[in-house]
Scaffold this motif. Structure first.
Motif, PDB file in Angstrom:
ATOM      1  N   ALA B 122       0.898  -0.917  -0.590  1.00  0.00           N
ATOM      2  CA  ALA B 122       0.058  -0.093   0.044  1.00  0.00           C
ATOM      3  C   ALA B 122       0.362   1.259   0.375  1.00  0.00           C
ATOM      4  N   PRO B 123       2.001   1.480   1.021  1.00  0.00           N
ATOM      5  CA  PRO B 123       2.857   2.584   0.995  1.00  0.00           C
ATOM      6  C   PRO B 123       3.591   2.396  -0.294  1.00  0.00           C
ATOM      7  N   VAL B 124       4.151   1.733  -1.111  1.00  0.00           N
ATOM      8  CA  VAL B 124       4.555   1.931  -2.242  1.00  0.00           C
ATOM      9  C   VAL B 124       4.065   1.693  -2.982  1.00  0.00           C
ATOM     10  N   LEU B 125       2.663   1.729  -3.590  1.00  0.00           N
ATOM     11  CA  LEU B 125       1.596   2.484  -4.883  1.00  0.00           C
ATOM     12  C   LEU B 125       1.118   3.937  -4.390  1.00  0.00           C
ATOM     13  N   ALA B 126       1.183   4.200  -2.943  1.00  0.00           N
ATOM     14  CA  ALA B 126       0.532   5.449  -2.243  1.00  0.00           C
ATOM     15  C   ALA B 126       1.451   6.613  -3.179  1.00  0.00           C
ATOM     16  N   LEU B 127       2.629   6.252  -2.563  1.00  0.00           N
ATOM     17  CA  LEU B 127       4.249   6.920  -3.190  1.00  0.00           C
ATOM     18  C   LEU B 127       3.535   7.232  -4.419  1.00  0.00           C
ATOM     19  N   HIS B 128       3.837   6.140  -5.519  1.00  0.00           N
ATOM     20  CA  HIS B 128       3.526   5.989  -6.961  1.00  0.00           C
ATOM     21  C   HIS B 128       3.182   6.973  -7.395  1.00  0.00           C
ATOM     22  N   LYS B 129       1.804   6.939  -6.412  1.00  0.00           N
ATOM     23  CA  LYS B 129       0.509   7.691  -6.631  1.00  0.00           C
ATOM     24  C   LYS B 129       0.985   9.451  -6.964  1.00  0.00           C
ATOM     25  N   LYS B 130       1.465   9.413  -5.724  1.00  0.00           N
ATOM     26  CA  LYS B 130       1.900  10.723  -5.065  1.00  0.00           C
ATOM     27  C   LYS B 130       3.025  11.507  -6.704  1.00  0.00           C
ATOM     28  N   LEU B 131       4.455  10.691  -6.809  1.00  0.00           N
ATOM     29  CA  LEU B 131       5.612  11.084  -7.391  1.00  0.00           C
ATOM     30  C   LEU B 131       4.468  11.336  -8.790  1.00  0.00           C
ATOM     31  N   MET B 132       3.566  11.058  -8.923  1.00  0.00           N
ATOM     32  CA  MET B 132       2.956  11.119 -10.363  1.00  0.00           C
ATOM     33  C   MET B 132       1.519  12.241 -10.981  1.00  0.00           C
ATOM     34  N   ARG B 133       0.828  13.083  -9.533  1.00  0.00           N
ATOM     35  CA  ARG B 133       0.215  13.003  -9.382  1.00  0.00           C
ATOM     36  C   ARG B 133      -0.038  14.181  -9.959  1.00  0.00           C
ATOM     37  N   ARG B 134       0.807  15.275 -10.532  1.00  0.00           N
ATOM     38  CA  ARG B 134       0.220  16.241 -11.656  1.00  0.00           C
ATOM     39  C   ARG B 134      -0.037  15.941 -12.757  1.00  0.00           C
ATOM     40  N   LEU B 135       0.183  14.976 -13.340  1.00  0.00           N
ATOM     41  CA  LEU B 135       0.118  14.100 -14.508  1.00  0.00           C
ATOM     42  C   LEU B 135      -1.234  13.916 -15.320  1.00  0.00           C
ATOM     43  N   ALA B 136      -1.604  13.625 -16.256  1.00  0.00           N
ATOM     44  CA  ALA B 136      -3.371  13.737 -15.987  1.00  0.00           C
ATOM     45  C   ALA B 136      -3.124  12.183 -16.708  1.00  0.00           C
ATOM     46  N   PRO B 137      -4.018  11.014 -16.590  1.00  0.00           N
ATOM     47  CA  PRO B 137      -4.384   9.779 -16.959  1.00  0.00           C
ATOM     48  C   PRO B 137      -3.139  10.393 -18.584  1.00  0.00           C
ATOM     49  N   GLY B 138      -3.954  10.557 -19.365  1.00  0.00           N
ATOM     50  CA  GLY B 138      -3.578  10.705 -20.740  1.00  0.00           C
ATOM     51  C   GLY B 138      -1.842  10.715 -20.866  1.00  0.00           C
ATOM     52  N   GLU B 139      -1.268  11.983 -20.110  1.00  0.00           N
ATOM     53  CA  GLU B 139       0.263  12.617 -19.869  1.00  0.00           C
ATOM     54  C   GLU B 139       0.815  10.917 -19.174  1.00  0.00           C
ATOM     55  N   LEU B 140       0.544  10.554 -18.415  1.00  0.00           N
ATOM     56  CA  LEU B 140       1.349   9.256 -17.871  1.00  0.00           C
ATOM     57  C   LEU B 140       1.312   8.087 -19.213  1.00  0.00           C
ATOM     58  N   ALA B 141       0.116   8.050 -19.393  1.00  0.00           N
ATOM     59  CA  ALA B 141      -0.202   6.580 -21.154  1.00  0.00           C
ATOM     60  C   ALA B 141       1.529   7.108 -21.807  1.00  0.00           C
ATOM     61  N   GLU B 142       1.540   8.404 -21.926  1.00  0.00           N
ATOM     62  CA  GLU B 142       1.899   9.765 -22.848  1.00  0.00           C
ATOM     63  C   GLU B 142       3.937   9.364 -22.639  1.00  0.00           C
ATOM     64  N   LEU B 143       3.684   9.196 -21.148  1.00  0.00           N
ATOM     65  CA  LEU B 143       5.100   9.453 -20.324  1.00  0.00           C
ATOM     66  C   LEU B 143       5.647   8.310 -20.553  1.00  0.00           C
ATOM     67  N   SER B 144       5.134   7.091 -20.410  1.00  0.00           N
ATOM     68  CA  SER B 144       5.219   5.676 -20.374  1.00  0.00           C
ATOM     69  C   SER B 144       6.012   5.539 -21.891  1.00  0.00           C
ATOM     70  N   ARG B 145       5.077   5.741 -23.338  1.00  0.00           N
ATOM     71  CA  ARG B 145       5.144   5.459 -24.144  1.00  0.00           C
ATOM     72  C   ARG B 145       6.439   6.257 -24.883  1.00  0.00           C
ATOM     73  N   LEU B 146       6.551   6.948 -24.477  1.00  0.00           N
ATOM     74  CA  LEU B 146       7.990   7.757 -24.914  1.00  0.00           C
ATOM     75  C   LEU B 146       8.735   7.293 -23.723  1.00  0.00           C
ATOM     76  N   LEU B 147       8.772   7.109 -22.712  1.00  0.00           N
ATOM     77  CA  LEU B 147       9.797   6.566 -22.111  1.00  0.00           C
ATOM     78  C   LEU B 147      10.702   5.094 -23.024  1.00  0.00           C
ATOM     79  N   GLU B 148       9.760   4.539 -23.207  1.00  0.00           N
ATOM     80  CA  GLU B 148       9.488   3.028 -23.980  1.00  0.00           C
ATOM     81  C   GLU B 148      10.242   3.109 -25.615  1.00  0.00           C
ATOM     82  N   LYS B 149       9.530   4.039 -25.556  1.00  0.00           N
ATOM     83  CA  LYS B 149      10.940   4.361 -27.236  1.00  0.00           C
ATOM     84  C   LYS B 149      11.735   4.466 -27.175  1.00  0.00           C
ATOM     85  N   VAL B 150      12.492   5.961 -25.907  1.00  0.00           N
ATOM     86  CA  VAL B 150      13.410   5.395 -25.699  1.00  0.00           C
ATOM     87  C   VAL B 150      14.653   4.509 -25.429  1.00  0.00           C
ATOM     88  N   ARG B 151      14.021   3.571 -24.782  1.00  0.00           N
ATOM     89  CA  ARG B 151      14.609   2.029 -24.809  1.00  0.00           C
ATOM     90  C   ARG B 151      14.786   1.505 -25.771  1.00  0.00           C
TER      91      ARG B 151
END
Lengths: 158, 158
Positions: B122-151
């Motif tokens: 539970a605490p770990v999940l909460a921390l993840h949400k806190k770190l990403m709290r400023r990003l809208a759902p679409g932005e989250l997906a886009e960030l993941s997509r871009l990072l995967e593309k870099v990799r």
DNA sequence: TATTGATAGTTTACTTGTCAACATTTGTGT
DNA sequence: ACACAAATGTTGACAAGTAAACTATCAATA
């Protein structure tokens, strides 16, 4: 068996949340990028942390107090000492005590460091471009924007 | 003076290229995120690397050879030994030699580790949400997509 | 069977990041 | 002036990442 159930769940929900997915993507991507940089600098006898400090000093254009350098890196205060030690041993920086306030120690680049930095500029830029070569210009800007947004939420705590 | 010119240039062109800007943003953001995680786990007596190994073992649901664990982390082979050593000392994992091939050492979770992992979910999940709290759902997906593309561009070398 | 080579893991040495504790110097408030 | 707090670094201890060299086991093959 609970094991097969767990395996099945893992496949269907590889991440507990989109936030977690993004966070782990960030960590993994950074790991891979760091490895590239470390290999690159090792060929020149530098570690990424050392190169970072040299870049900071060149960017400033004049000597900086040790704590000021530490503030501009993620390096915590005690760690900076050994880092500067090794750079000094390598003949890349000089330590000079401030006369006005004898607590502070200024660090400056040697000619050798400036020369080495100049040699590294082109290869480093080329590596950056290689790492990001799959991203279109718009995607690059978007990636920077999103990462800055993540960092902005870390500055103001709650 | 060259110093003031350099300062001015630095303000106007803070990065040599958009690729460099994105790469540095990635490194800096990751640093900040890592710091959050490290603090978080320290309260539970774990380091991020140790937690990562425990998560891998739980995800697999059965003992894994040491080198298989190393392959799933960025940890290089020699480093994994000490890491497992410390987890074993802490009573979180067990080493067992394979009978068929006496070269390989299997590592398994103890009950204590499973218990501690459950407490951390539970605490770990909460921390993840806190770190990403400023990003809208679409932005989250886009960030993941871009990072995967870099990799993805790091996998196939050239 | 014996040698040769590959694989799994460990050891050693070094750099870095982190914390806690400390010395020195400076500034501030009686 | 003097005590006490704050700022600047340094030291020591430990966790971790990395490369090079090593041990032990297995597998293939001459």
């Amino acid at each position: 068996m609970s094991l097969s159930l767990q395996t099945e769940l893992k496949k269907r929900f590889p991440f507990d949340s989109p936030e977690q997915e993004a966070a782990l993507n960030l960590l993994r991507t950074n790991d891979q990028v760091q490895i590239q940089f470390a290999r690159h600098f090792r060929d020149f006898g530098l570690t990424p942390a050392q190169y970072n400090i040299l870049r900071i000093l060149r960017g400033e254009g004049q000597p900086l107090p040790i704590l000021e350098i530490a503030n501009r890196t993620v390096t915590v205060v005690p760690g900076i000492t050994g880092l500067i030690d090794r750079l000094e041993q390598a003949g890349l920086v000089l330590r000079q005590r401030c006369q006005d306030d004898r607590r502070v120690v200024y660090v400056s680049l040697t000619d050798r460091a400036n020369h080495q930095l100049a040699e590294l500029d082109a290869p480093v830029l080329a590596l950056h471009k290689k790492l990001m070569r799959r991203l279109a210009p718009g995607e690059l800007a978007e990636l920077s924007r999103l990462l800055e947004k993540v960092r902005s939420s870390l500055s103001d705590d709650p």
